[in-house]
Design an enzyme around this catalytic site. Structure first.
Site, PDB file in Angstrom:
ATOM      1  N   HIS A  21     102.106  55.604 -32.393  1.00  0.00           N
ATOM      2  CA  HIS A  21     101.166  56.193 -32.567  1.00  0.00           C
ATOM      3  C   HIS A  21     100.986  56.557 -34.081  1.00  0.00           C
ATOM      4  O   HIS A  21     101.945  56.469 -34.672  1.00  0.00           O
ATOM      5  CB  HIS A  21     101.570  57.705 -32.141  1.00  0.00           C
ATOM      6  N   GLN A  45     104.752  50.913 -28.187  1.00  0.00           N
ATOM      7  CA  GLN A  45     103.389  51.081 -28.762  1.00  0.00           C
ATOM      8  C   GLN A  45     103.665  52.142 -29.710  1.00  0.00           C
ATOM      9  O   GLN A  45     104.563  53.028 -29.580  1.00  0.00           O
ATOM     10  CB  GLN A  45     102.609  51.551 -27.523  1.00  0.00           C
ATOM     11  N   GLU A  74      93.350  53.548 -23.093  1.00  0.00           N
ATOM     12  CA  GLU A  74      94.285  53.807 -21.979  1.00  0.00           C
ATOM     13  C   GLU A  74      94.031  55.365 -21.726  1.00  0.00           C
ATOM     14  O   GLU A  74      94.780  56.284 -21.418  1.00  0.00           O
ATOM     15  CB  GLU A  74      95.769  53.724 -22.300  1.00  0.00           C
ATOM     16  N   ASP A 133     106.489  59.742 -25.049  1.00  0.00           N
ATOM     17  CA  ASP A 133     105.777  59.847 -26.448  1.00  0.00           C
ATOM     18  C   ASP A 133     105.655  61.331 -26.566  1.00  0.00           C
ATOM     19  O   ASP A 133     105.736  61.736 -27.667  1.00  0.00           O
ATOM     20  CB  ASP A 133     104.516  59.397 -26.232  1.00  0.00           C
TER      21      ASP A 133
END
Length: 745
Positions: free
Chosen positions: A147, A145, A225, A339
């Site tokens: 950002h 994923q 999320e 992350d």
């Protein structure tokens, strides 16, 4: 230790990145303990009339709201009795046993209490947890994923970065905002850019939950999320929530065809002051069970923004991997963290990443920043745009799938331009503040938001407010794209809306491929059962991972085979034993004839002349021979020394490595070795000749000084291999050692 005495080595070590971090001892009463707190409850369960009446040492009367929610919704009562009868160590062994299928382990975990799960994790070391994760991951193929944010909240740059992220292979993209009112435009830019980069990339915006849901219902986001859960009641109340309210919110997302996963992570309760002496892992297991009880398909955990807290404690990184594994074992999609910034130390940061990257999780990070850290509005990324190439090389090094693909600069520039032009067209068509051509051009090549012209943020915010309050939706965006020639992007945005109606991507761990086929734990389950099974990086995907833009054709690294036109080496017969104070210079089989330059890019003619000049300067004589029976520099040098009247010889490989050898010494023992061929100069070779002459005439010279560059091996190891291979191919034992007559042109 003497007073005021200090080690210079310790002083230097204290400045290392790793020592910028805080490490503390465990303090269980404040919740500063990752696993196995002395106050963690012991596993137990009692079931009466199909209901749990005691769990982990507390009966119904002592249940808090979390206990009640877990007992009522998360634990499978029909499996609980049998599962809780097993020894925790037996369950731990099932996790790593390839003969126990994933389904069997999930059935057992479905009946375990929080304390029992914590006890099972306590039996596993990190390698065993990685083995288990490889089996328990829900979707067959891992993904990642992204950002996507920027400090100026410029929608053009956001769309360009989102397009690049899609091209780079991210399956999901997430943005957030510095100013909440920009959320509609940020969500819009992310949606358009992502579909430019690769059809089927799912997007979400992290913002206040009711706003998030409104944007999703407009069709501007496809997953969420931000549904946070906590392991103690006061932590929940600080967030103005309960397990039930979170469950209702999850149902709201699902009812509108929007994928959602919850967020939790070790350390949040202790950070909020409500750890109550329980271990971080035990509390996180309560969170994960609430996620399961709420009916969510997955969770983002791995400590997330709290990561520095467990990492300050013993077992921190192990505990974080354990929480990822627990979620997978409970049948949930796992976005595994990695992350938020976790360390100043690149070594420590990468070591932590390997725990998820090597076994593979559904999402290896919960957000790999595709922009520089300063533009990351999530508080700085653990991995940023500057780390992309490192990530790709690690995939290639270990033949693992980290979810990304190599890209070429021209393709990136092209996709960024299309993303910027698409958002420009939509802004114009929908009457939003214009995006100038200057912005588009800046976004195509920008490194960061510093490269972007400033926008009128007051106008942008007013327009974003009006867009949010209007009845315009993603369908208006589709019309604007189609009207301005972006038919393919319009089709992708429209297809994303259609998929919300179909809702197949609400299944566990679902992502889309570029044709909007759903890939989930239902139709592409992880079927790992040991070597030779499960997802393997092979075929087209392996070829894609290998195709790094910076990977070169090895043949291009060295010149074609050709001799040195300025050097004529004429064989005059077999070499014989000499006399007197001579030095025999023995060269490799390719020297001057098939090769012409050393690793330091010195011509063979110049190198040989420098050596001969050095010998002559000290009053000795020189002979030149070519050694055909071997390519090792020690062998070449010793062969020359044995022929020398003085017993002193110089060995010279064609790639430039040289030494002075002496008759009678073992082959691997010599008088002087110039091993760092890339660092040698003509003066180095001249000095080598002078020293050899000194040895030949009975004098003791100072060794030739060597410039040390320990990184040269990294730069030139392939060149070295290629050049040495060329020398090896010239070996001809039948020719022995030949005397040479030398002419410099």
């Amino acid at each position: 230790m003497q007073r005021n005495e200090q080690s210079k080595r310790f002083a230097k070590l204290s400045q290392r990145d790793i020592n910028k971090e805080v490490f503390v001892d465990e303090l269980p009463e404040l919740g500063l303990i990752v696993m196995n707190s002395p106050t963690d409850p012991s596993p137990s369960i009692k079931i009466q009339d199909g209901k749990i009446v005691e769990m982990d040492g507390r009966d119904t009367a002592d249940f808090d709201a979390i206990d009640r929610f877990i007992a009522q919704y998360a634990i499978d009562v029909e499996r609980a009795a049998d599962a809780m009868e097993l020894e925790s160590v037996e369950i731990a062994r099932m996790l790593v046993d390839i003969h126990v299928p994933q389904r069997r382990v999930m059935d057992i975990f479905a009946g375990l209490t929080p304390a029992m799960i914590a006890e099972v994790m306590g039996h596993l070391n990190v390698v065993e947890m990685m083995m288990a994760m490889q089996k328990m991951r829900q979707r067959k193929k891992p993904a990642d994923q992204a950002h996507v944010t920027n400090w100026k909240e410029n929608p053009t740059l956001l769309a360009a970065d989102a397009a690049e992220a899609g091209l780079r292979g991210f399956a999901e993209e997430e943005t957030t905002v510095r100013v909440a009112r920009m959320a509609p435009f940020s969500a819009l830019a992310l949606l358009i850019g992502s579909q430019v980069g690769r059809p089927g990339v799912m997007t979400q915006i992290s913002c206040e939950e009711s706003l998030n849901l409104r944007l999703a219902m407009k069709g501007l986001a496809t997953y969420a999320e931000t549904l946070s859960v906590y392991g103690t009641i006061p932590s929940f109340l600080d967030g103005d929530d309960t397990p039930w309210s979170k469950g209702i919110l999850a149902s709201a997302y699902a009812s509108r065809g929007i994928k959602s996963r919850f967020t939790s992570g070790s350390g949040s309760e202790a950070l909020m002051g409500y750890g109550f002496g329980w271990s971080m892992l035990y509390l996180e297991i309560r969170c994960i069970l609430m996620v399961k009880g709420a009916g969510s398909q997955g969770v983002q955990n791995g400590s997330i923004s709290c990561i520095a807290l467990p990492e300050s404690l013993p077992n921190g990184v192990r505990g974080v991997l354990a929480e990822n594994l627990v979620a997978a074992a409970l049948g949930l999609e796992v976005a595994a963290g990695n992350d938020a910034m976790s360390s100043h130390s690149q070594m420590r940061k990468t070591a932590k990443l390997m725990l998820q990257m090597l076994p593979g999780t559904d999402f290896i990070t919960s957000g790999h920043s595709v922009m520089p850290r300063k533009d990351n509005l999530f508080g700085g990324g653990n991995f940023d745009a500057e780390d992309m190439d490192d990530w790709l090389v690690i995939q290639r090094d270990m033949q693992v799938d980290g979810g990304l693909r190599p890209v070429r600069e021209e393709d990136v520039l092209s996709i960024r331009r299309k993303g910027a032009l698409a958002i420009q067209a939509v802004f114009h068509e929908m009457g939003f503040p214009e995006i100038s051509d200057e912005e588009v051009e800046a976004a195509v090549t920008a490194f960061s938001s510093d490269d972007m012209p400033d926008r009128n943020s007051v106008e942008d915010l007013a327009a974003a407010d009006a867009f949010l309050e209007s009845d315009r939706t993603a369908l208006d965006v589709v019309k604007a794209l189609a009207k301005n020639g972006f038919d393919d992007v319009a089709e992708s945005v429209l297809e994303m809306q259609r998929q919300r109606v179909l809702a197949d991507y609400l299944h566990t761990a679902a992502v889309f491929d570029e044709k909007f086929n759903v890939l989930s734990a239902v139709n592409t389950p992880n079927d790992y059962e040991g070597p030779g099974t499960g997802y393997r990086v092979e075929g087209n995907r392996w070829e894609e991972i290998c195709a790094l833009p910076q990977a070169l054709d090895p043949k291009s690294l060295v010149e074609a085979e050709t001799g040195d036109e300025r050097l004529l080496l004429e064989p005059v017969g077999p070499a014989v034993k000499g006399e007197g104070d001579e030095v025999v210079v023995a060269v490799g089989a390719a020297y001057g004839t098939v090769m012409n330059r050393t690793l330091a890019d010195l011509s063979h003619a110049d190198v040989l002349k420098a050596i001969l000049d050095g010998i002559a300067a000290e009053g000795a004589r020189a002979r030149i021979v070519k050694v055909w029976h071997g390519a090792d520099v020690a062998n070449i040098g010793l062969s020359g020394a044995k022929l020398s009247g003085s017993g002193i010889g110089i060995g010279l490989q064609s790639k430039g490595t040289a030494l002075i050898h002496k008759k009678g010494l073992p082959p691997l023992n010599n008088l002087e070795l110039l091993s760092m061929a890339p660092n040698l100069t003509l003066e180095s070779y001249r000095s080598l000749g002078r020293n050899a002459a000194c040895y030949a005439t009975g004098r003791s010279p100072h060794p030739v000084p060597m410039k040390i560059d320990n990184m040269a091996r990294l730069r030139l190891i392939v060149h070295t291999m290629l050049l040495h291979h060329r020398e090896v191919r010239q070996i001809d034992p039948d020719r022995g050692i030949e005397e040479l007559e030398v002419t410099f042109q």
